[in-house]
Write a protein that holds these residues in place. Structure first.
Motif, PDB file in Angstrom:
ATOM      1  N   SER A 215       3.956  14.740  10.115  1.00  0.00           N
ATOM      2  CA  SER A 215       4.863  13.908  10.901  1.00  0.00           C
ATOM      3  C   SER A 215       4.090  12.950  11.804  1.00  0.00           C
ATOM      4  CB  SER A 215       5.796  14.790  11.735  1.00  0.00           C
ATOM      5  OG  SER A 215       6.643  14.002  12.543  1.00  0.00           O
ATOM      6  N   SER A 216       3.033  13.461  12.433  1.00  0.00           N
ATOM      7  CA  SER A 216       2.215  12.635  13.313  1.00  0.00           C
ATOM      8  C   SER A 216       1.529  11.519  12.531  1.00  0.00           C
ATOM      9  CB  SER A 216       1.174  13.506  14.025  1.00  0.00           C
ATOM     10  OG  SER A 216       0.313  12.724  14.818  1.00  0.00           O
ATOM     11  N   MET A 217       1.013  11.839  11.340  1.00  0.00           N
ATOM     12  CA  MET A 217       0.350  10.821  10.521  1.00  0.00           C
ATOM     13  C   MET A 217       1.316   9.705  10.153  1.00  0.00           C
ATOM     14  SD  MET A 217      -2.343  12.638   7.895  1.00  0.00           S
ATOM     15  CE  MET A 217      -1.012  13.270   6.881  1.00  0.00           C
ATOM     16  N   TYR A 218       2.525  10.089   9.772  1.00  0.00           N
ATOM     17  CA  TYR A 218       3.488   9.076   9.357  1.00  0.00           C
ATOM     18  C   TYR A 218       3.987   8.242  10.534  1.00  0.00           C
ATOM     19  CZ  TYR A 218       3.885   9.717   4.363  1.00  0.00           C
ATOM     20  OH  TYR A 218       3.617   9.696   3.013  1.00  0.00           O
ATOM     21  N   GLU A 219       4.084   8.850  11.727  1.00  0.00           N
ATOM     22  CA  GLU A 219       4.444   8.065  12.900  1.00  0.00           C
ATOM     23  C   GLU A 219       3.367   7.033  13.206  1.00  0.00           C
ATOM     24  OE1 GLU A 219       7.157   7.905  14.975  1.00  0.00           O
ATOM     25  OE2 GLU A 219       8.097   9.030  13.363  1.00  0.00           O
ATOM     26  N   THR A 220       2.105   7.431  13.038  1.00  0.00           N
ATOM     27  CA  THR A 220       1.002   6.493  13.252  1.00  0.00           C
ATOM     28  C   THR A 220       1.046   5.373  12.231  1.00  0.00           C
ATOM     29  OG1 THR A 220      -0.439   8.189  14.228  1.00  0.00           O
ATOM     30  CG2 THR A 220      -1.519   6.268  13.270  1.00  0.00           C
ATOM     31  N   LEU A 221       1.330   5.723  10.979  1.00  0.00           N
ATOM     32  CA  LEU A 221       1.419   4.708   9.937  1.00  0.00           C
ATOM     33  C   LEU A 221       2.580   3.760  10.206  1.00  0.00           C
ATOM     34  CD1 LEU A 221       0.525   3.491   7.249  1.00  0.00           C
ATOM     35  CD2 LEU A 221       1.954   5.189   6.079  1.00  0.00           C
ATOM     36  N   LYS A 222       3.712   4.300  10.631  1.00  0.00           N
ATOM     37  CA  LYS A 222       4.869   3.449  10.901  1.00  0.00           C
ATOM     38  C   LYS A 222       4.580   2.478  12.041  1.00  0.00           C
ATOM     39  CE  LYS A 222       8.608   5.177  12.824  1.00  0.00           C
ATOM     40  NZ  LYS A 222       9.907   5.870  12.990  1.00  0.00           N
ATOM     41  N   PHE A 223       3.992   2.986  13.119  1.00  0.00           N
ATOM     42  CA  PHE A 223       3.636   2.104  14.227  1.00  0.00           C
ATOM     43  C   PHE A 223       2.665   1.023  13.762  1.00  0.00           C
ATOM     44  CE2 PHE A 223       0.548   0.867  17.408  1.00  0.00           C
ATOM     45  CZ  PHE A 223       1.348   0.401  18.442  1.00  0.00           C
ATOM     46  N   SER A 224       1.680   1.411  12.994  1.00  0.00           N
ATOM     47  CA  SER A 224       0.657   0.465  12.546  1.00  0.00           C
ATOM     48  C   SER A 224       1.245  -0.600  11.631  1.00  0.00           C
ATOM     49  CB  SER A 224      -0.475   1.219  11.838  1.00  0.00           C
ATOM     50  OG  SER A 224      -1.083   2.160  12.708  1.00  0.00           O
ATOM     51  N   ILE A 225       2.173  -0.215  10.755  1.00  0.00           N
ATOM     52  CA  ILE A 225       2.823  -1.191   9.877  1.00  0.00           C
ATOM     53  C   ILE A 225       3.717  -2.116  10.692  1.00  0.00           C
ATOM     54  CG2 ILE A 225       4.581  -1.439   8.073  1.00  0.00           C
ATOM     55  CD1 ILE A 225       3.345   0.941   6.652  1.00  0.00           C
ATOM     56  N   ASN A 226       4.498  -1.552  11.616  1.00  0.00           N
ATOM     57  CA  ASN A 226       5.420  -2.357  12.415  1.00  0.00           C
ATOM     58  C   ASN A 226       4.701  -3.381  13.278  1.00  0.00           C
ATOM     59  OD1 ASN A 226       7.633  -1.065  11.398  1.00  0.00           O
ATOM     60  ND2 ASN A 226       7.990   0.247  13.166  1.00  0.00           N
ATOM     61  N   THR A 227       3.491  -3.068  13.694  1.00  0.00           N
ATOM     62  CA  THR A 227       2.752  -3.972  14.579  1.00  0.00           C
ATOM     63  C   THR A 227       1.724  -4.802  13.829  1.00  0.00           C
ATOM     64  OG1 THR A 227       1.350  -2.067  15.151  1.00  0.00           O
ATOM     65  CG2 THR A 227       3.074  -2.657  16.697  1.00  0.00           C
ATOM     66  N   GLY A 228       1.802  -4.806  12.502  1.00  0.00           N
ATOM     67  CA  GLY A 228       0.954  -5.678  11.707  1.00  0.00           C
ATOM     68  C   GLY A 228      -0.496  -5.277  11.646  1.00  0.00           C
ATOM     69  N   LEU A 229      -0.770  -3.976  11.674  1.00  0.00           N
ATOM     70  CA  LEU A 229      -2.151  -3.497  11.687  1.00  0.00           C
ATOM     71  C   LEU A 229      -2.618  -2.983  10.325  1.00  0.00           C
ATOM     72  CD1 LEU A 229      -2.122  -1.519  15.073  1.00  0.00           C
ATOM     73  CD2 LEU A 229      -2.652  -3.929  14.672  1.00  0.00           C
ATOM     74  N   VAL A 230      -1.766  -3.027   9.312  1.00  0.00           N
ATOM     75  CA  VAL A 230      -2.114  -2.535   7.976  1.00  0.00           C
ATOM     76  C   VAL A 230      -2.044  -3.695   6.985  1.00  0.00           C
ATOM     77  CG1 VAL A 230      -1.531  -0.918   6.132  1.00  0.00           C
ATOM     78  CG2 VAL A 230      -1.229  -0.239   8.521  1.00  0.00           C
ATOM     79  N   HIS A 231      -3.083  -3.837   6.169  1.00  0.00           N
ATOM     80  CA  HIS A 231      -3.168  -4.965   5.247  1.00  0.00           C
ATOM     81  C   HIS A 231      -3.633  -4.476   3.878  1.00  0.00           C
ATOM     82  CE1 HIS A 231      -3.002  -7.331   8.951  1.00  0.00           C
ATOM     83  NE2 HIS A 231      -3.936  -6.513   9.412  1.00  0.00           N
ATOM     84  N   SER A 232      -3.001  -4.992   2.835  1.00  0.00           N
ATOM     85  CA  SER A 232      -3.364  -4.581   1.482  1.00  0.00           C
ATOM     86  C   SER A 232      -3.184  -5.743   0.516  1.00  0.00           C
ATOM     87  CB  SER A 232      -2.515  -3.398   1.023  1.00  0.00           C
ATOM     88  OG  SER A 232      -2.800  -3.053  -0.328  1.00  0.00           O
ATOM     89  N   TYR A 233      -3.915  -5.685  -0.576  1.00  0.00           N
ATOM     90  CA  TYR A 233      -3.702  -6.633  -1.666  1.00  0.00           C
ATOM     91  C   TYR A 233      -2.476  -6.205  -2.471  1.00  0.00           C
ATOM     92  CZ  TYR A 233      -5.904  -2.982  -4.548  1.00  0.00           C
ATOM     93  OH  TYR A 233      -6.211  -1.797  -5.183  1.00  0.00           O
ATOM     94  N   LYS A 234      -2.001  -7.086  -3.313  1.00  0.00           N
ATOM     95  CA  LYS A 234      -0.887  -6.771  -4.199  1.00  0.00           C
ATOM     96  C   LYS A 234      -1.434  -6.279  -5.531  1.00  0.00           C
ATOM     97  CE  LYS A 234       2.260 -10.196  -2.222  1.00  0.00           C
ATOM     98  NZ  LYS A 234       3.099 -11.392  -2.495  1.00  0.00           N
ATOM     99  N   ASP A 235      -1.132  -5.034  -5.852  1.00  0.00           N
ATOM    100  CA  ASP A 235      -1.644  -4.474  -7.102  1.00  0.00           C
ATOM    101  C   ASP A 235      -0.770  -4.907  -8.281  1.00  0.00           C
ATOM    102  OD1 ASP A 235       0.494  -2.352  -7.807  1.00  0.00           O
ATOM    103  OD2 ASP A 235       0.031  -1.867  -5.729  1.00  0.00           O
TER     104      ASP A 235
END
Length: 331
Positions: A215-235
């Motif tokens: 749960s903690s990991m996913y909350e961190t991921l959600k915050f990071s995605i919402n604030t534009g901190l996660v970036h990926s290429y399009k596979d």
């Protein structure tokens, strides 16, 4: 999901009971409209223009058919931004590391008749924002999903998969290689022997999961995605034929059900293991950055699941005692 369209209409019968049989339908697997895309074909550009004119109504009437469930865990617009250009250009999958970057890898093994996922990422320090706050960003460099149908007898061949992973370890030289605890003993032992035989300073270990940790990991991921901190290429791994890449489709499929994270399995997407890989790497490499001037952040960025469910329950609660008292003029 299936959509239906009328392909013929036979004359209506005189009997009302037979009128329901007056249409013949066939199913088709694509949406009945184009997804809005300002850079797409004519129909997609038209949809994008309609969305710009009235985003709220468009979301209700048009975008609903592209939603995977009624309680998506991640905000759809925030997920779409994950795949936008970063650093001035669109990201592309890398096949080797570069000097000055620290890479980590997470592996989500599977049974021989299920998907096997692996991901490599690194972190970068972002520029200060308008408030002078500088966050670390997660940049996804490479990932792959091995499917049973990719192999001759419909079963994942571990020796082949581990051969690929060993090559990527040599190419990226990650500081950490972690494996999901499920079915990982052979994987960790094999890769541990490999890095030791080559004197690589790489830690190889099993990532033990608990409900609270997940749960903690996913909350961190959600915050990071919402604030534009996660970036990926399009596979190009999505075989479903829709407009999203595989990782995008998996992120859109994660649900919030009764206050808990739900990852519904499907034939096309499996157990959404790529999202697990992303959550592990994001939590480990970025950590919880929501404590930095939370008062200045967009409110939705750091609302946790417990708060969301508490608000939903409060708004749905109906006090029958007070209601009857008001009706009959009693206190």
């Amino acid at each position: 999901m299936s959509w239906w369209r009328v392909v013929s209409r036979s004359p209506l019968e005189s009997s009302p009971a037979r009128r329901l049989e007056a249409h013949r339908h066939v199913g088709f697997s694509r949406p009945v409209q184009y997804a809005p895309d300002p850079n797409g074909c004519l129909e997609e550009r038209i949809q994008a223009a309609e969305e710009r004119s009235d985003p709220t109504m468009f979301r209700v009437e048009n975008r609903a058919q592209f939603v995977e469930g009624i309680n998506p865990y991640f905000d759809a617009d925030a997920v779409a931004r994950v795949f936008e250009p970063w650093g001035g250009a669109p990201l592309e999958a890398r096949t080797s590391g570069r000097l000055g970057a620290e890479y980590q890898m997470h592996i989500d093994p599977a049974l021989v008749n299920d998907m096997f996922s692996v991901m490599v990422a690194h972190s970068e320090q972002g520029d200060p924002d308008e408030f002078g706050i500088s966050y670390r960003h997660l940049v996804v460099d490479w990932y792959k999903v091995y499917r049973p149908e990719d192999f001759p007898d419909g079963r994942i061949v571990y020796s082949s998969v581990l051969g690929d992973i060993r090559q990527m370890i040599t190419a990226f030289r990650p500081t950490v290689v972690s494996c999901d605890q499920f079915n990982s003993a052979y994987v960790t032992e094999n890769l541990g022997d490999y890095v030791r035989s080559r004197n690589m300073p790489t830690q190889v270990y099993e990532e033990t999961a608990t409900g609270q940790k997940n749960s903690s990991m996913y909350e961190t991921l959600k915050f990071s995605i919402n604030t534009g901190l996660v970036h990926s290429y399009k596979d190009d791994l999505n075989r479903g034929g829709d407009w999203r890449c595989l990782l995008h489709a998996m992120l859109d499929s994660v649900q919030l059900v009764n206050g808990k994270i739900d990852k519904p399995r499907s034939k096309e997407l499996g157990h959404l293991d790529l999202v697990d890989c992303l959550a592990v790497l994001c939590s480990r490499m970025l950590g919880d950055q929501s404590g930095a001037r939370r008062d200045l952040l967009t409110p939705v960025s750091f609302i946790d699941n417990e708060s969301v469910m508490r608000e939903r329950e409060a708004s749905a609660r109906f006090d029958t005692t007070s209601a009857f008292a008001n009706i009959y003029g009693r206190r």
